[in-house]
Design a protein around this motif. Structure first.
Motif, mmCIF file in Angstrom:
data_model
loop_
_atom_site.group_PDB
_atom_site.id
_atom_site.type_symbol
_atom_site.label_atom_id
_atom_site.label_comp_id
_atom_site.label_asym_id
_atom_site.label_seq_id
_atom_site.Cartn_x
_atom_site.Cartn_y
_atom_site.Cartn_z
ATOM 1 N N LYS A 89 22.492 65.136 22.176
ATOM 2 C CA LYS A 89 21.340 65.245 21.280
ATOM 3 C C LYS A 89 20.822 66.675 21.368
ATOM 4 N N ILE A 90 20.535 67.280 20.224
ATOM 5 C CA ILE A 90 20.056 68.659 20.184
ATOM 6 C C ILE A 90 18.718 68.704 19.472
ATOM 7 N N ASP A 91 17.775 69.363 20.112
ATOM 8 C CA ASP A 91 16.455 69.569 19.533
ATOM 9 C C ASP A 91 16.092 71.028 19.749
ATOM 10 N N TYR A 92 15.003 71.493 19.158
ATOM 11 C CA TYR A 92 14.615 72.876 19.406
ATOM 12 C C TYR A 92 13.116 73.071 19.286
ATOM 13 N N ILE A 93 12.655 74.141 19.920
ATOM 14 C CA ILE A 93 11.263 74.588 19.849
ATOM 15 C C ILE A 93 11.277 75.986 19.230
ATOM 16 N N VAL A 94 10.426 76.214 18.244
ATOM 17 C CA VAL A 94 10.233 77.569 17.741
ATOM 18 C C VAL A 94 9.130 78.192 18.598
ATOM 19 N N ASN A 95 9.488 79.239 19.328
ATOM 20 C CA ASN A 95 8.555 79.850 20.268
ATOM 21 C C ASN A 95 7.514 80.720 19.569
ATOM 22 N N SER A 96 6.432 80.995 20.282
ATOM 23 C CA SER A 96 5.331 81.763 19.720
ATOM 24 C C SER A 96 5.648 83.254 19.623
ATOM 25 N N PHE A 97 6.661 83.713 20.330
ATOM 26 C CA PHE A 97 6.980 85.134 20.338
ATOM 27 C C PHE A 97 8.219 85.397 19.492
ATOM 28 N N PHE A 98 8.053 86.135 18.410
ATOM 29 C CA PHE A 98 9.147 86.513 17.498
ATOM 30 C C PHE A 98 9.908 85.314 16.916
ATOM 31 N N ASP A 99 9.287 84.132 16.952
ATOM 32 C CA ASP A 99 9.960 82.925 16.448
ATOM 33 C C ASP A 99 11.336 82.717 17.069
ATOM 34 N N ASP B 164 8.448 79.434 25.190
ATOM 35 C CA ASP B 164 7.261 78.656 25.544
ATOM 36 C C ASP B 164 7.670 77.410 26.340
ATOM 37 N N VAL B 165 7.108 77.266 27.529
ATOM 38 C CA VAL B 165 7.520 76.176 28.420
ATOM 39 C C VAL B 165 6.754 74.883 28.153
ATOM 40 N N GLU B 166 5.466 74.988 27.883
ATOM 41 C CA GLU B 166 4.635 73.786 27.721
ATOM 42 C C GLU B 166 5.165 72.817 26.664
ATOM 43 N N PRO B 167 5.519 73.288 25.441
ATOM 44 C CA PRO B 167 6.046 72.324 24.462
ATOM 45 C C PRO B 167 7.385 71.716 24.868
ATOM 46 N N VAL B 168 8.173 72.450 25.651
ATOM 47 C CA VAL B 168 9.439 71.900 26.133
ATOM 48 C C VAL B 168 9.158 70.746 27.088
ATOM 49 N N ILE B 169 8.237 70.979 28.037
ATOM 50 C CA ILE B 169 7.889 69.931 29.009
ATOM 51 C C ILE B 169 7.317 68.703 28.298
ATOM 52 N N GLU B 170 6.484 68.930 27.288
ATOM 53 C CA GLU B 170 5.930 67.810 26.515
ATOM 54 C C GLU B 170 7.046 67.018 25.837
ATOM 55 N N LYS B 171 8.019 67.728 25.301
ATOM 56 C CA LYS B 171 9.096 67.074 24.549
ATOM 57 C C LYS B 171 10.039 66.281 25.446
ATOM 58 N N ILE B 172 10.299 66.777 26.669
ATOM 59 C CA ILE B 172 11.294 66.090 27.510
ATOM 60 C C ILE B 172 10.709 64.967 28.346
ATOM 61 N N GLY B 173 9.371 64.919 28.461
ATOM 62 C CA GLY B 173 8.730 63.827 29.196
ATOM 63 C C GLY B 173 9.088 63.818 30.666
ATOM 64 N N GLU B 174 9.573 62.681 31.160
ATOM 65 C CA GLU B 174 9.863 62.499 32.586
ATOM 66 C C GLU B 174 11.180 63.138 33.030
ATOM 67 N N ARG B 175 11.983 63.559 32.090
ATOM 68 C CA ARG B 175 13.257 64.171 32.458
ATOM 69 C C ARG B 175 13.016 65.556 33.074
ATOM 70 N N TYR B 176 14.027 66.096 33.726
ATOM 71 C CA TYR B 176 13.885 67.417 34.325
ATOM 72 C C TYR B 176 14.918 68.368 33.730
ATOM 73 N N ILE B 177 14.631 69.662 33.851
ATOM 74 C CA ILE B 177 15.514 70.698 33.320
ATOM 75 C C ILE B 177 16.426 71.163 34.437
ATOM 76 N N VAL B 178 17.725 70.976 34.240
ATOM 77 C CA VAL B 178 18.695 71.296 35.287
ATOM 78 C C VAL B 178 19.214 72.727 35.158
#
Length: 195
Positions: free
Chosen positions: A3-13, A34-48
């Motif tokens: 599954k692929i998703d994405y965040i458009v960051n606040s700096f230079f898009d 931007d880290v906060e929206p990534v953490i919100e999107k992944i919920g309880e999962r962790y970034i490996v």
């Protein structure tokens, strides 16, 4: 299934891509803004881990915060990328009034032809694609090609930044076009993809 998703960051898009698999407790990123929206999107999962398409500020500025939250998160880049991460002038963060360096035991060097296991039966194949910067890597994951700034559909490759190389960028462009046959291009800006 990937599954692929994405965040458009606040700096230079710039784009942070999120790679996950149904039922998996972890997520991989391609680049880190931007880290906060990534953490919100992944919920309880962790970034490996984070696959870095290159080590310019707009693609790495979230790494210090990310490593505070996930201290065992791997950062994959090439040798030039490691050097660039460790120098605020080279990664250009010094010019954006937020100088940062990333010097972590979690930095893992990868290069041309390496296969990085992301999930069971899903890996990222590494292709070195310099021109925009020598740290540029393109990652092929199934039928997706994460190109960072080495190729952004409809936009000329920027080569006038330090260590940019117009001739190398042209060679890389031809290479990416060959690699991209039958693939979706997932670039480092715009949130667009091209197939």
């Amino acid at each position: 299934m990937l599954k692929i998703d994405y965040i458009v960051n606040s700096f230079f898009d710039s784009i942070t891509w999120l790679l996950s698999e149904e039922g998996s407790s972890w997520v991989w990123l391609v680049d880190c803004g931007d880290v906060e929206p990534v953490i919100e999107k992944i919920g309880e999962r962790y970034i490996v881990g984070v696959l870095l398409t290159h080590a310019h500020f707009d693609h790495i500025y979230g790494l210090p915060e990310l490593l505070k939250v996930y201290p065992y998160c791997k950062i994959l880049t090439n040798e030039t990328g490691r050097e660039t991460l460790g120098n605020a002038k080279l990664n250009m963060s010094i010019y954006h009034e937020t100088p940062l360096t990333v010097e972590s035991q979690q930095i893992t060097i990868c290069g041309e032809g390496d296969d990085i296991e992301l999930f069971e039966n899903i890996s990222a194949k590494v292709h070195e694609t310099p021109g925009h910067h020598p740290s540029c890597l393109t990652f092929m994951v199934e039928d997706n090609l994460f190109t960072g700034d080495a190729y952004i559909p409809g936009i000329k490759v920027v080569t006038n930044l330090p260590k940019g190389d117009k001739k190398q960028a042209q060679v890389t462009l031809e290479r990416i076009k060959t690699l991209a046959k039958g693939k979706k291009i997932r670039p480092g800006h715009n949130g667009k993809e091209e197939s």
